[in-house]
Design a protein around this motif. Structure first.
Motif, PDB file in Angstrom:
ATOM      1  N   VAL A 125      33.356 -65.432  91.697  1.00  0.00           N
ATOM      2  CA  VAL A 125      32.473 -66.320  90.933  1.00  0.00           C
ATOM      3  C   VAL A 125      31.148 -65.619  90.636  1.00  0.00           C
ATOM      4  N   LYS A 126      30.546 -65.007  91.659  1.00  0.00           N
ATOM      5  CA  LYS A 126      29.215 -64.397  91.518  1.00  0.00           C
ATOM      6  C   LYS A 126      29.213 -63.261  90.503  1.00  0.00           C
ATOM      7  N   TYR A 127      30.309 -62.496  90.442  1.00  0.00           N
ATOM      8  CA  TYR A 127      30.325 -61.298  89.595  1.00  0.00           C
ATOM      9  C   TYR A 127      31.300 -61.394  88.420  1.00  0.00           C
ATOM     10  N   ASP A 128      31.653 -62.622  88.026  1.00  0.00           N
ATOM     11  CA  ASP A 128      32.492 -62.859  86.847  1.00  0.00           C
ATOM     12  C   ASP A 128      33.799 -62.052  86.883  1.00  0.00           C
ATOM     13  N   ILE A 129      34.368 -61.939  88.057  1.00  0.00           N
ATOM     14  CA  ILE A 129      35.690 -61.310  88.196  1.00  0.00           C
ATOM     15  C   ILE A 129      36.672 -62.462  88.026  1.00  0.00           C
ATOM     16  N   SER A 130      36.796 -62.886  86.749  1.00  0.00           N
ATOM     17  CA  SER A 130      37.281 -64.222  86.431  1.00  0.00           C
ATOM     18  C   SER A 130      38.667 -64.293  85.798  1.00  0.00           C
ATOM     19  N   THR A 131      39.286 -63.157  85.569  1.00  0.00           N
ATOM     20  CA  THR A 131      40.626 -63.178  84.984  1.00  0.00           C
ATOM     21  C   THR A 131      41.608 -62.545  85.968  1.00  0.00           C
ATOM     22  N   PRO A 132      42.892 -62.837  85.832  1.00  0.00           N
ATOM     23  CA  PRO A 132      43.873 -62.193  86.722  1.00  0.00           C
ATOM     24  C   PRO A 132      43.800 -60.658  86.676  1.00  0.00           C
ATOM     25  N   VAL A 133      43.539 -60.080  85.505  1.00  0.00           N
ATOM     26  CA  VAL A 133      43.463 -58.622  85.398  1.00  0.00           C
ATOM     27  C   VAL A 133      42.246 -58.088  86.158  1.00  0.00           C
ATOM     28  N   ARG A 134      41.098 -58.712  85.970  1.00  0.00           N
ATOM     29  CA  ARG A 134      39.895 -58.277  86.694  1.00  0.00           C
ATOM     30  C   ARG A 134      40.101 -58.414  88.204  1.00  0.00           C
ATOM     31  N   GLN A 135      40.648 -59.551  88.611  1.00  0.00           N
ATOM     32  CA  GLN A 135      40.877 -59.777  90.038  1.00  0.00           C
ATOM     33  C   GLN A 135      41.886 -58.782  90.605  1.00  0.00           C
ATOM     34  N   ALA A 136      42.937 -58.497  89.865  1.00  0.00           N
ATOM     35  CA  ALA A 136      43.956 -57.541  90.332  1.00  0.00           C
ATOM     36  C   ALA A 136      43.361 -56.141  90.457  1.00  0.00           C
ATOM     37  N   CYS A 137      42.539 -55.746  89.498  1.00  0.00           N
ATOM     38  CA  CYS A 137      41.893 -54.430  89.570  1.00  0.00           C
ATOM     39  C   CYS A 137      40.944 -54.367  90.764  1.00  0.00           C
ATOM     40  N   PHE A 138      40.149 -55.413  90.952  1.00  0.00           N
ATOM     41  CA  PHE A 138      39.239 -55.464  92.091  1.00  0.00           C
ATOM     42  C   PHE A 138      40.030 -55.397  93.400  1.00  0.00           C
ATOM     43  N   MET A 139      41.063 -56.211  93.512  1.00  0.00           N
ATOM     44  CA  MET A 139      41.870 -56.252  94.741  1.00  0.00           C
ATOM     45  C   MET A 139      42.554 -54.907  94.995  1.00  0.00           C
ATOM     46  N   GLY A 140      43.111 -54.307  93.956  1.00  0.00           N
ATOM     47  CA  GLY A 140      43.813 -53.031  94.116  1.00  0.00           C
ATOM     48  C   GLY A 140      42.878 -51.906  94.520  1.00  0.00           C
ATOM     49  N   GLN A 141      41.724 -51.838  93.877  1.00  0.00           N
ATOM     50  CA  GLN A 141      40.758 -50.793  94.219  1.00  0.00           C
ATOM     51  C   GLN A 141      40.219 -51.003  95.640  1.00  0.00           C
ATOM     52  N   CYS A 142      39.886 -52.242  95.979  1.00  0.00           N
ATOM     53  CA  CYS A 142      39.388 -52.522  97.329  1.00  0.00           C
ATOM     54  C   CYS A 142      40.471 -52.279  98.375  1.00  0.00           C
ATOM     55  N   ALA A 143      41.714 -52.621  98.065  1.00  0.00           N
ATOM     56  CA  ALA A 143      42.813 -52.382  99.010  1.00  0.00           C
ATOM     57  C   ALA A 143      42.954 -50.889  99.296  1.00  0.00           C
ATOM     58  N   HIS A 144      42.807 -50.074  98.271  1.00  0.00           N
ATOM     59  CA  HIS A 144      42.883 -48.627  98.491  1.00  0.00           C
ATOM     60  C   HIS A 144      41.704 -48.148  99.334  1.00  0.00           C
ATOM     61  N   GLU A 145      40.503 -48.559  98.969  1.00  0.00           N
ATOM     62  CA  GLU A 145      39.298 -48.083  99.653  1.00  0.00           C
ATOM     63  C   GLU A 145      39.216 -48.537 101.109  1.00  0.00           C
ATOM     64  N   SER A 146      39.807 -49.692 101.424  1.00  0.00           N
ATOM     65  CA  SER A 146      39.646 -50.284 102.752  1.00  0.00           C
ATOM     66  C   SER A 146      40.935 -50.321 103.575  1.00  0.00           C
ATOM     67  N   GLY A 147      41.941 -49.564 103.170  1.00  0.00           N
ATOM     68  CA  GLY A 147      43.187 -49.608 103.934  1.00  0.00           C
ATOM     69  C   GLY A 147      43.776 -51.009 103.964  1.00  0.00           C
ATOM     70  N   ASN A 148      43.878 -51.610 102.801  1.00  0.00           N
ATOM     71  CA  ASN A 148      44.395 -52.972 102.626  1.00  0.00           C
ATOM     72  C   ASN A 148      43.541 -54.012 103.377  1.00  0.00           C
ATOM     73  N   PHE A 149      42.222 -53.901 103.184  1.00  0.00           N
ATOM     74  CA  PHE A 149      41.266 -54.878 103.708  1.00  0.00           C
ATOM     75  C   PHE A 149      41.165 -54.833 105.239  1.00  0.00           C
ATOM     76  N   LYS A 150      41.422 -53.675 105.823  1.00  0.00           N
ATOM     77  CA  LYS A 150      41.380 -53.536 107.282  1.00  0.00           C
ATOM     78  C   LYS A 150      40.324 -52.552 107.769  1.00  0.00           C
ATOM     79  N   THR A 151      39.978 -51.543 106.981  1.00  0.00           N
ATOM     80  CA  THR A 151      39.013 -50.522 107.400  1.00  0.00           C
ATOM     81  C   THR A 151      37.708 -50.757 106.650  1.00  0.00           C
ATOM     82  N   LEU A 152      36.724 -51.274 107.363  1.00  0.00           N
ATOM     83  CA  LEU A 152      35.468 -51.654 106.718  1.00  0.00           C
ATOM     84  C   LEU A 152      34.331 -50.688 107.015  1.00  0.00           C
ATOM     85  N   GLN A 153      34.633 -49.607 107.712  1.00  0.00           N
ATOM     86  CA  GLN A 153      33.631 -48.570 107.959  1.00  0.00           C
ATOM     87  C   GLN A 153      34.302 -47.212 107.878  1.00  0.00           C
TER      88      GLN A 153
END
Length: 195
Positions: free
Chosen positions: A24-52
């Motif tokens: 909501v805060k950053y207008d990640i408002s469509t399925p494509v935007r959300q999927a890109c955000f989720m996919g990139q974050c999943a890669h960067e964080s080991g599927n939302f598990k590695t936060l440091q």
């Protein structure tokens, strides 16, 4: 987004409210935007598990990850398995860090691995929290997600998501194309689930 979506993506339910707030805060408002955000974050964080960021690298790992900074095994051996010393070599004098201590304090944290004193200061100001004094806020789900959204917005990644420009998106997040194929796979899976 629902708990069912998170289940299908193999992501813990604790991420639902932080992700919804970020979307909501950053207008990640469509399925494509959300999927890109989720996919990139999943890669960067080991599927939302590695936060440091884990800088406990072997000499070989240092040479592979930062070949320009650890050009020889002799140099890499001097830093291997010494995370604070590695952070000093890799991040001091960059990203707003002015000392080796700052470099090791403001290493990658959050879903998108926000790095450097300057990013911590700017993100903290935008979110209304003190990330300089409390860098570990970024390992809490709420701020791990919101900091990723702040970075996403700062780098103009909604527009790249809209055009499926995964290469430019990855370069803006990572500085190169490291993990591009994995990112694409994760984005495609997220799009299937969210689409």
């Amino acid at each position: 987004m629902t708990y069912d979506h998170l289940d299908k993506l193999g992501i813990d339910h604790k991420w639902l409210a932080p992700l919804e707030e970020t979307f909501v805060k950053y207008d990640i408002s469509t399925p494509v935007r959300q999927a890109c955000f989720m996919g990139q974050c999943a890669h960067e964080s080991g599927n939302f598990k590695t936060l440091q960021e884990n800088l406990n690298y072997s000499a070989e790992g240092l040479m592979k990850t930062w070949p320009s900074r650890f050009a020889t095994k002799e140099i890499a051996d001097q830093y291997a398995r010494q995370p604070a010393k590695i952070a000093g070599k890799v991040y001091n004098g960059r990203l707003g860090n002015t000392s080796e201590e700052e470099a090791s304090m403001y290493l990658g944290r959050g879903l998108i691995q926000l790095t450097g004193r300057e990013n911590y200061a700017n993100c903290g100001t935008a979110l209304g929290i003190d990330l300089i004094g409390n860098p570990n806020f970024l390992i809490e789900p709420k701020y791990a997600a919101l900091s990723a959204g702040w970075f996403w917005n700062k780098k103009g990644l909604n527009g790249l998501a809209d055009t499926s420009d995964f290469e430019t998106m990855t370069k803006r997040i990572n500085g190169g194309l490291i993990g591009l194929e994995d990112r694409k796979v994760k984005i495609a899976k997220a799009l299937t689930v969210l689409g």
